[in-house]
Design a protein around this motif. Structure first.
Motif, PDB file in Angstrom:
ATOM      1  N   VAL A 134      54.625  72.118  26.534  1.00  0.00           N
ATOM      2  CA  VAL A 134      55.016  71.616  27.854  1.00  0.00           C
ATOM      3  C   VAL A 134      54.370  70.266  28.117  1.00  0.00           C
ATOM      4  O   VAL A 134      55.026  69.316  28.578  1.00  0.00           O
ATOM      5  N   ALA A 135      53.075  70.165  27.823  1.00  0.00           N
ATOM      6  CA  ALA A 135      52.374  68.892  28.029  1.00  0.00           C
ATOM      7  C   ALA A 135      52.945  67.800  27.140  1.00  0.00           C
ATOM      8  O   ALA A 135      53.111  66.645  27.573  1.00  0.00           O
ATOM      9  N   TYR A 136      53.266  68.132  25.900  1.00  0.00           N
ATOM     10  CA  TYR A 136      53.854  67.144  24.996  1.00  0.00           C
ATOM     11  C   TYR A 136      55.216  66.687  25.489  1.00  0.00           C
ATOM     12  O   TYR A 136      55.540  65.494  25.460  1.00  0.00           O
ATOM     13  N   LYS A 137      56.007  67.645  25.971  1.00  0.00           N
ATOM     14  CA  LYS A 137      57.334  67.312  26.483  1.00  0.00           C
ATOM     15  C   LYS A 137      57.241  66.357  27.665  1.00  0.00           C
ATOM     16  O   LYS A 137      57.980  65.366  27.750  1.00  0.00           O
ATOM     17  N   VAL A 138      56.318  66.626  28.573  1.00  0.00           N
ATOM     18  CA  VAL A 138      56.189  65.800  29.778  1.00  0.00           C
ATOM     19  C   VAL A 138      55.591  64.447  29.449  1.00  0.00           C
ATOM     20  O   VAL A 138      56.024  63.410  29.968  1.00  0.00           O
ATOM     21  N   ALA A 139      54.585  64.414  28.561  1.00  0.00           N
ATOM     22  CA  ALA A 139      53.832  63.184  28.317  1.00  0.00           C
ATOM     23  C   ALA A 139      54.513  62.239  27.340  1.00  0.00           C
ATOM     24  O   ALA A 139      54.497  61.013  27.545  1.00  0.00           O
ATOM     25  N   LEU A 140      55.127  62.779  26.282  1.00  0.00           N
ATOM     26  CA  LEU A 140      55.567  61.916  25.191  1.00  0.00           C
ATOM     27  C   LEU A 140      57.032  62.076  24.800  1.00  0.00           C
ATOM     28  O   LEU A 140      57.557  61.219  24.086  1.00  0.00           O
ATOM     29  N   ALA A 141      57.678  63.121  25.235  1.00  0.00           N
ATOM     30  CA  ALA A 141      59.037  63.381  24.752  1.00  0.00           C
ATOM     31  C   ALA A 141      60.067  63.372  25.859  1.00  0.00           C
ATOM     32  O   ALA A 141      61.166  63.889  25.682  1.00  0.00           O
ATOM     33  N   PRO A 143      61.908  60.811  28.987  1.00  0.00           N
ATOM     34  CA  PRO A 143      62.002  59.491  29.630  1.00  0.00           C
ATOM     35  C   PRO A 143      61.259  59.491  30.957  1.00  0.00           C
ATOM     36  O   PRO A 143      61.230  60.509  31.662  1.00  0.00           O
ATOM     37  N   PRO A 144      60.641  58.356  31.311  1.00  0.00           N
ATOM     38  CA  PRO A 144      59.825  58.307  32.538  1.00  0.00           C
ATOM     39  C   PRO A 144      60.571  58.746  33.798  1.00  0.00           C
ATOM     40  O   PRO A 144      59.979  59.356  34.684  1.00  0.00           O
ATOM     41  N   GLN A 145      61.867  58.448  33.887  1.00  0.00           N
ATOM     42  CA  GLN A 145      62.598  58.813  35.097  1.00  0.00           C
ATOM     43  C   GLN A 145      62.801  60.318  35.237  1.00  0.00           C
ATOM     44  O   GLN A 145      63.113  60.810  36.335  1.00  0.00           O
ATOM     45  N   LYS A 146      62.606  61.076  34.168  1.00  0.00           N
ATOM     46  CA  LYS A 146      62.770  62.529  34.244  1.00  0.00           C
ATOM     47  C   LYS A 146      61.437  63.269  34.360  1.00  0.00           C
ATOM     48  O   LYS A 146      61.424  64.468  34.650  1.00  0.00           O
ATOM     49  N   VAL A 147      60.355  62.544  34.124  1.00  0.00           N
ATOM     50  CA  VAL A 147      59.046  63.188  34.165  1.00  0.00           C
ATOM     51  C   VAL A 147      58.761  63.765  35.540  1.00  0.00           C
ATOM     52  O   VAL A 147      58.203  64.846  35.683  1.00  0.00           O
ATOM     53  N   VAL A 148      59.154  63.020  36.585  1.00  0.00           N
ATOM     54  CA  VAL A 148      58.844  63.457  37.937  1.00  0.00           C
ATOM     55  C   VAL A 148      59.462  64.814  38.242  1.00  0.00           C
ATOM     56  O   VAL A 148      58.861  65.654  38.920  1.00  0.00           O
ATOM     57  N   TRP A 149      60.662  65.081  37.712  1.00  0.00           N
ATOM     58  CA  TRP A 149      61.313  66.366  37.956  1.00  0.00           C
ATOM     59  C   TRP A 149      60.597  67.498  37.221  1.00  0.00           C
ATOM     60  O   TRP A 149      60.473  68.615  37.752  1.00  0.00           O
ATOM     61  N   LEU A 150      60.140  67.208  36.012  1.00  0.00           N
ATOM     62  CA  LEU A 150      59.382  68.226  35.291  1.00  0.00           C
ATOM     63  C   LEU A 150      58.058  68.534  35.989  1.00  0.00           C
ATOM     64  O   LEU A 150      57.650  69.691  36.081  1.00  0.00           O
ATOM     65  N   LEU A 152      57.438  68.205  39.175  1.00  0.00           N
ATOM     66  CA  LEU A 152      57.733  68.962  40.395  1.00  0.00           C
ATOM     67  C   LEU A 152      57.997  70.426  40.069  1.00  0.00           C
ATOM     68  O   LEU A 152      57.604  71.325  40.825  1.00  0.00           O
ATOM     69  N   GLY A 153      58.668  70.668  38.951  1.00  0.00           N
ATOM     70  CA  GLY A 153      58.931  72.040  38.546  1.00  0.00           C
ATOM     71  C   GLY A 153      57.659  72.814  38.261  1.00  0.00           C
ATOM     72  O   GLY A 153      57.607  74.033  38.443  1.00  0.00           O
ATOM     73  N   LEU A 154      56.611  72.106  37.814  1.00  0.00           N
ATOM     74  CA  LEU A 154      55.329  72.754  37.564  1.00  0.00           C
ATOM     75  C   LEU A 154      54.520  72.939  38.846  1.00  0.00           C
ATOM     76  O   LEU A 154      53.828  73.941  39.019  1.00  0.00           O
ATOM     77  N   ILE A 155      54.602  71.970  39.740  1.00  0.00           N
ATOM     78  CA  ILE A 155      53.721  71.951  40.906  1.00  0.00           C
ATOM     79  C   ILE A 155      54.253  72.786  42.065  1.00  0.00           C
ATOM     80  O   ILE A 155      53.492  73.465  42.765  1.00  0.00           O
ATOM     81  N   ILE A 156      55.568  72.754  42.290  1.00  0.00           N
ATOM     82  CA  ILE A 156      56.143  73.411  43.480  1.00  0.00           C
ATOM     83  C   ILE A 156      55.757  74.887  43.595  1.00  0.00           C
ATOM     84  O   ILE A 156      55.402  75.351  44.689  1.00  0.00           O
TER      85      ILE A 156
END
Length: 336
Positions: A134-141, A143-150, A152-156
């Protein structure tokens, strides 16, 4: 049970008379006998309270209570089943179960402690296996414009109180919960799966409850990795496993160490998850034992000793883990 392991009964230890309620006595006589027993028990209770109040608060004996053996009466068949089980073999190997003159003894406090630490390590390893991708997907795999949605999915989900999230899991894993109802409707099973009796269920809920404590440290360090190193390694023909093993994991080591330490400490001290999820159908965790000492058997001295010893043991395990990982305290600054 005396400190030397010899059996002792309350009537012998406190020189109390033996009283009983005769089944063939009249109702009045039975009531009178029961009243005498009640008065005797109340007097003994008050005496024990006085002894408890006058005893040493933090004596060394409170710490040794965790390793005291307890006589466990079992039939030969039940003892054979216990000895044949994996848990029984492991506890016997550690010297926490043994037999003397045909009598079976267990160091129950130590058993619960060892089992809880093992469960906490297993939950931590499971969290690492789940959270690293999960961390690899968010950090390195991603695009920056989609990171925010991922993110939010973790934090909400964490905007909801922890207890509410844990209780919500009971509607999923219950005998008539979402998973069992779906599987029975699909014809995959005919009887409900007893999720509450499986330690894996507790591990899974712990991972869900503390997922951010593993994901964020790894993500924070992993996001500082220069992507040019990854591109260069791929250009040189590095496979995905080799890429992670030689570049990403070494760079993310401080985040992995912090995430594992935080998750282990939280799992080792978990109380609500094993208590709510298992509903008493599994072996208790050491945090529950400490709670029982304080609030159920009213023995706060032993509970405090258990708590202090448990904290010290956890710190020693964390120190050993940092030594194995060759992590230093100043390395943790990279996680911020």
């Amino acid at each position: 049970m005396r400190e030397d392991g010899a059996e002792v009964y309350l009537d012998q230890f406190y020189d109390l008379p033996l009283l009983s309620v005769a089944a063939d006595a009249s109702i009045a006589e039975q009531i009178a006998a029961a009243g005498q027993i009640e008065a005797l028990a109340a007097g003994l209770y008050q005496q024990l309270l006085v002894e408890e109040a006058s005893s040493a608060r933090l004596g060394f004996g409170n710490f040794t209570a965790i390793s005291k053996p307890v006589l466990i009466p079992r039939s030969e068949e039940a003892q054979a089943q216990s000895d044949a089980s994996l848990n029984g073999k492991a506890m016997s190997l550690l010297g926490l179960r043994y037999a003397v003159d045909g009598q079976n003894y267990q160091r129950i406090g130590m058993e619960i402690l060892v089992r809880t630490l093992f469960f906490a390590v297993c939950a931590t390893m499971l969290a690492l296996v789940v959270c690293y991708p999960v961390a690899y997907k968010v950090a390195l795999a991603t695009p920056p414009q989609k990171v925010v949605w991922l993110m939010l999915g973790l934090i909400i989900p964490y905007a909801i109180v922890e207890l509410m999230r844990i209780y919500a899991w009971t509607s999923i894993i219950d005998n008539r919960g979402l998973i069992n109802e779906t599987l029975m409707w699909a014809g995959a099973i005919t009887e409900p799966i007893q999720f509450k009796r499986s330690a894996l269920t507790v591990f899974g809920v712990i991972v869900y409850t503390y997922v951010l404590f593993m994901v964020f440290p790894i993500y924070n360090v992993m996001s500082t990795l220069d992507r040019n190193q990854i591109d260069a390694a791929r250009d040189l023909g590095a496979s995905a496993p080799r890429l992670h093993w030689r570049i990403i994991i070494p760079h993310s080591k401080p985040g992995i160490a912090v995430g594992c330490i935080a998750t282990f400490m939280l799992a080792a001290g978990a109380f609500s998850v094993p208590r709510i999820i298992s509903r008493g159908l599994q072996s208790e965790w050491f945090s529950q034992t400490i709670y029982n000492k304080f609030f159920e058997v009213n023995n706060s001295n032993v509970g405090a000793a258990y708590s202090f010893a448990y904290t010290l043991i956890c710190f020693l395990i964390v120190g050993l883990f940092m030594w194995i990982m060759r992590a230093r305290l100043k390395d943790f600054a990279r996680v911020q």
